[in-house]
Design an enzyme around this catalytic site. Structure first.
Site, PDB file in Angstrom:
ATOM      1  CG  HIS A 293       0.015   5.193  -5.239  1.00 20.60           C
ATOM      2  ND1 HIS A 293       1.237   4.576  -5.183  1.00 20.60           N
ATOM      3  CD2 HIS A 293       0.170   6.388  -4.602  1.00 20.60           C
ATOM      4  CE1 HIS A 293       2.102   5.367  -4.533  1.00 20.60           C
ATOM      5  NE2 HIS A 293       1.479   6.458  -4.168  1.00 20.60           N
ATOM      6  CD  GLU A 304      -4.975   4.951  -6.872  1.00 19.63           C
ATOM      7  OE1 GLU A 304      -4.608   5.192  -5.704  1.00 19.63           O
ATOM      8  OE2 GLU A 304      -4.573   3.960  -7.523  1.00 19.63           O
ATOM      9  CE  LYS A 325       1.627   2.367  -1.496  1.00 20.20           C
ATOM     10  NZ  LYS A 325       1.097   2.198  -2.859  1.00 20.20           N
ATOM     11  CG  HIS A 330       4.037   4.433   0.608  1.00 21.54           C
ATOM     12  ND1 HIS A 330       4.931   3.809  -0.241  1.00 21.54           N
ATOM     13  CD2 HIS A 330       3.580   5.511  -0.079  1.00 21.54           C
ATOM     14  CE1 HIS A 330       5.012   4.486  -1.374  1.00 21.54           C
ATOM     15  NE2 HIS A 330       4.204   5.515  -1.304  1.00 21.54           N
TER      16      HIS A 330
END
Lengths: 401, 409
Positions: A293, A304, A325, A330
């Site tokens: 992510h 994470e 990203k 994002h």
């Protein structure tokens, strides 16, 4: 026997590339799509950079688009058009009633809503075109796709903020498995949102210059826009009709932290990764790459990393983890869908996309983040993580075709 | 064999009352939920009417703590969740958090919160927006508090698909329960009457040459556009097996779903076919025959074209029987509440099935002759044994979803 769901078409619109081939090259070369924002004046905002899609207006579909289609719908249409063409869905052998559309979004037609809100705030509402109010209900996006391509199956929008794409793909697979459709056009889309730009800015979550996931000096995320669309179908059908298979969806794990509105919970993240592994019937040691992510905020990336260690234990240090990203920012509801496409390309073209802008290791984030350069190596199983507001998490596991 | 999906609790927040009992009492009595809108300044508008939730006491229903930062839409959702769980008699201790989840529908989401946030952004400047209000801006913000309050860790999904949102949410929940027969899901739809949805509706109606601000009279000759409504209904969904295990009492079973799509620009026949297809598929999936349907909860919302389409589709599916199966449009009382409508219809159909009484369609003076192929129920208190009920949702952009409910036998 569980029906196997495969991906037979992909379409992508990202700040660093439009279209599969360009996107592949951008990922392999580590091309950033982050730039000064052009669509509006950012002088009153705390930061000035973000990920806008360039050249959307000049794309030729070969058909006329209705004038009131908002930017989110246009982004989604470009991606859908590519994926549909590639998967040869219009070739004729498929029943349009069995083709559905499920797209995820954080804010729907955010720009239409912002335009209306701004006009009313400034007393200029008389200048608005009435059609703009049609965009308040986000399902105009999915409905436009079904209308334009003549599909008559289930057509809906799912709104799960930043994990929308993965939720839509996982739900799409389930719809096919349980016989509700033969093909699902699944993915995510969001146009650049000033609400997100101001909101994340107000909590100092946006990086001023570059997005540096997992770097010690990372200063935040980048607000971006885009769309990612994949074509889902059951393997036997795909093989029967001779469709090219990009990847197999081996499993998915969904969950909710039930913890905090915005703060991530490493245990909640770990939970969906474990569930995805269980669903796929895989041991953690079988995962060859994790598409993180990785937003670039201090807390997300540390959480994470912590979560990955909880799930993979010592193996965590041997699995490459990267965040695209770093290149595209994002893209909100589109993020995990675009990341799924990056995973498809990684499987097919045997490379791992890099985490660009990586300069200094963070003692808290001590995994292999594929720094700065793509790595050309074969990978068989990929985990794709997405975490969202409300603690809504979704991990997908993808395998080679 | 697929597990059977049951509904075991209902929580309603509506213009016709809060909670099942007052909702049902008003529905059965044919009370009109439409009134003058007074929640926001509507002085720039010519339209006046809306179906508003008027007696909502958030503090009493969900507690006063933190209310300031929970917008009204989310308050509806939390309150409906609480009422549904209470109605189902679920004690949260008996089902672990990772077996409990929610699936919500909403079309507009937090449009009011977005407007507040944008007003602040424009008038005060982007540097001065409230970080506390920002989490209220995504479409699914209404769902954030529920899992925290009721400790639900299985899943939290929001479907934002216009008028079909809540039936799509129920389909999602149904598919999920088949995979996770030990789960308990809160499911339904919630919508708020926001200034901009209200203004936009009126503006769009003007474009379409209809007023939508006179009377909600589905299937009537005078119908001229829908009146906007609000509210929500959440239901507790579980498998029969799960229900039996916890010795709970089920209210109804979801027997089948069907859906279809017809483009907005398409001709009438295509649209009628789509609605017919959704109903036929739902009936087929329920493994019953059309003539076994005892009641139809119509989607009809007083729209000039949509009501006609639904009536013709009913005639197409049920043939001669169409004129004998009672059908009612509760949007005559509740207005069009978009993402909440389907759930409010499902709640009404379950209550009808439970009590053997059908809710009427109010405000009908002269039935549109074009809609005379159906048996539109206008009288109050019609008694009828209902074994199977059909619920329709038809969205303005082309999606149609139907659902068949049955008694748990």
């Amino acid at each position: 026997m569980k029906k196997e769901i495969v991906i037979t078409g992909i379409g992508v619109v990202a700040p660093n590339a439009i279209g599969r081939d360009h996107f592949l090259r951008a990922l392999q070369e580590g091309v950033s799509g982050i730039d000064e924002i052009k669509a509006f004046d950012t002088k009153d905002y705390p930061v000035h950079r973000g990920g806008e899609v360039k050249g959307l207006e000049t794309i030729d579909f070969g058909f006329e688009l209705s004038a009131y289609l908002g930017r989110t719908a246009r982004l989604a249409l470009v991606a859908a058009h590519e994926a549909i063409a590639e998967a040869k869905l219009l070739a004729g052998s498929l029943d349009p009633k069995r083709i559905g559309v499920i797209l995820g979004t954080t804010s729907g037609e955010a720009q239409a809503i912002e335009t209306v809100d701004e006009a009313w705030a400034l007393g200029k509402q008389e200048q608005l075109l009435p059609d703009i109010y049609a965009d308040f209900s986000s399902n105009i996006v999915a409905s436009s796709i079904s209308s334009i391509f003549g599909f008559a199956g289930p057509t809906m929008m799912l709104a799960n903020a930043c994990s929308s794409g993965n939720f839509a793909i996982s739900f799409g697979g389930e719809m096919i498995r349980q016989g509700e459709a033969d093909i699902i056009i699944a993915g995510g889309c969001d146009a650049f949102s000033k609400v997100a730009f101001a909101g994340f800015g107000s909590v100092h979550a946006i990086a001023p210059e570059i997005c540096q996931p997992f770097d010690r000096n990372r200063r935040g995320m980048m607000v971006s826009e885009g769309a990612g669309v994949v074509i889902l179908e059951e393997r036997h059908q795909a093989e029967r009709r001779g469709a090219e298979i990009y990847a197999t969806i081996l499993g998915s794990g969904l969950g909710c932290d039930a913890f905090h509105l915005t703060a991530p919970d490493p245990e909640g993240m770990a939970n969906v990764m474990r569930l995805a592994l269980k669903d796929a019937g895989l041991a953690s040691s079988e995962v060859g790459y994790i598409n993180a992510h990785g937003t670039g905020t201090t807390i997300n990336d540390a959480s994470e990393t912590d979560a990955i260690k909880r799930v993979f234990a010592d193996h965590a240090y041997r699995i490459p983890v990267s965040s695209i990203k770093s290149m595209i920012g994002h893209t909100m509801g589109a993020a995990s869908a675009i990341e799924t496409i990056a995973c498809c390309l990684a499987l097919q073209h045997e490379f791992l996309p890099p985490t660009i802008n990586y300069q200094e290791p963070d003692p808290q984030c001590d995994l292999d983040y594929v720094p700065n350069r793509a790595r050309f190596q074969r990978v068989d199983v990929i985990m794709n993580n997405s975490f969202a507001f409300g603690g809504n998490n979704a991990s997908l596991i993808l395998g080679r075709s | 064999m697929n597990p059977r999906i049951c509904i075991s609790g209902i929580g309603v927040i509506s213009p016709l009352g809060i909670g099942c009992e007052s909702y049902w009492a008003s529905l059965a009595a044919g009370r009109d939920g439409v009134s003058q809108v007074n929640r926001f300044d509507r002085s720039p508008l010519r339209c006046r009417l809306g179906a508003q939730v008027l007696d909502f006491d958030a503090a009493a229903l969900i507690g006063a703590k933190g209310l300031r930062y929970i917008d009204r839409l989310s308050q509806f959702a939390i309150a409906a969740a609480r009422l549904a769980l209470e109605d189902a008699g679920v004690s949260l201790e008996e089902i672990e958090a990772n077996r409990r989840g929610i699936v919500l529908g909403t079309a507009f989401g937090g449009l009011t919160s977005q407007q507040d946030f944008n007003r602040e952004r424009v008038l005060e400047g982007p540097q001065w927006v409230s970080p506390m209000k920002f989490p209220n801006t995504p479409i699914n913000a209404l769902s954030y508090q529920i899992p925290i309050r009721f400790q639900m860790k299985l899943v939290n999904v929001t479907i934002s698909s216009g008028m079909t949102s809540s039936l799509e949410a129920m389909r999602y929940a149904g598919l999920m329960l088949r995979r996770r027969p030990d789960a308990l899901l809160l499911c339904g739809g919630v919508e708020e009457l926001s200034f901009l949805a209200y203004y936009g509706t009126y503006f769009m109606n003007e474009l379409a040459g209809i007023s939508g601000d006179e009377i909600s009279c589905p299937f009537d000759q005078r119908r001229n556009g829908y009146i906007l409504g609000e509210g929500g209904a959440l239901m507790v969904l579980e498998t029969l097996q799960g229900l039996e295990q916890r010795r709970g009492k089920g209210l109804a079973e979801i027997r089948g779903y069907g859906s279809a799509f017809a483009p907005r620009q398409g001709n009438l026949a295509v649209k009628i076919n789509a609605v017919a297809t959704a109903m036929q598929t739902a009936i087929q999936n329920a493994a019953i025959q059309p003539h076994q349907i005892d009641y139809i909860a119509a989607s009809a919302n007083s729209g000039p074209q949509t009501d006609l389409i639904e009536a013709k589709a009913v005639a197409q599916v049920f043939g001669e029987k169409a004129s004998s199966i009672p059908i009612s449009a509760i949007k005559s009382m509740l207005g069009e509440a978009f993402g909440a409508s389907g759930a409010l219809q499902v709640a009404a159909a379950i209550l009808a099935l439970q009590r053997g009484i059908l809710p009427p369609t109010i405000n009908i003076e002269t039935l549109d002759p074009e809609c005379s192929c159906i048996n539109c129920l206008t009288e109050m208190g019609r008694r009828r044994e209902v074994r199977y009920a059909l619920v329709n949702s038809i969205d303005r952009y082309g999606s149609v979803v139907s659902l068949v409910l049955g008694r748990i036998e």
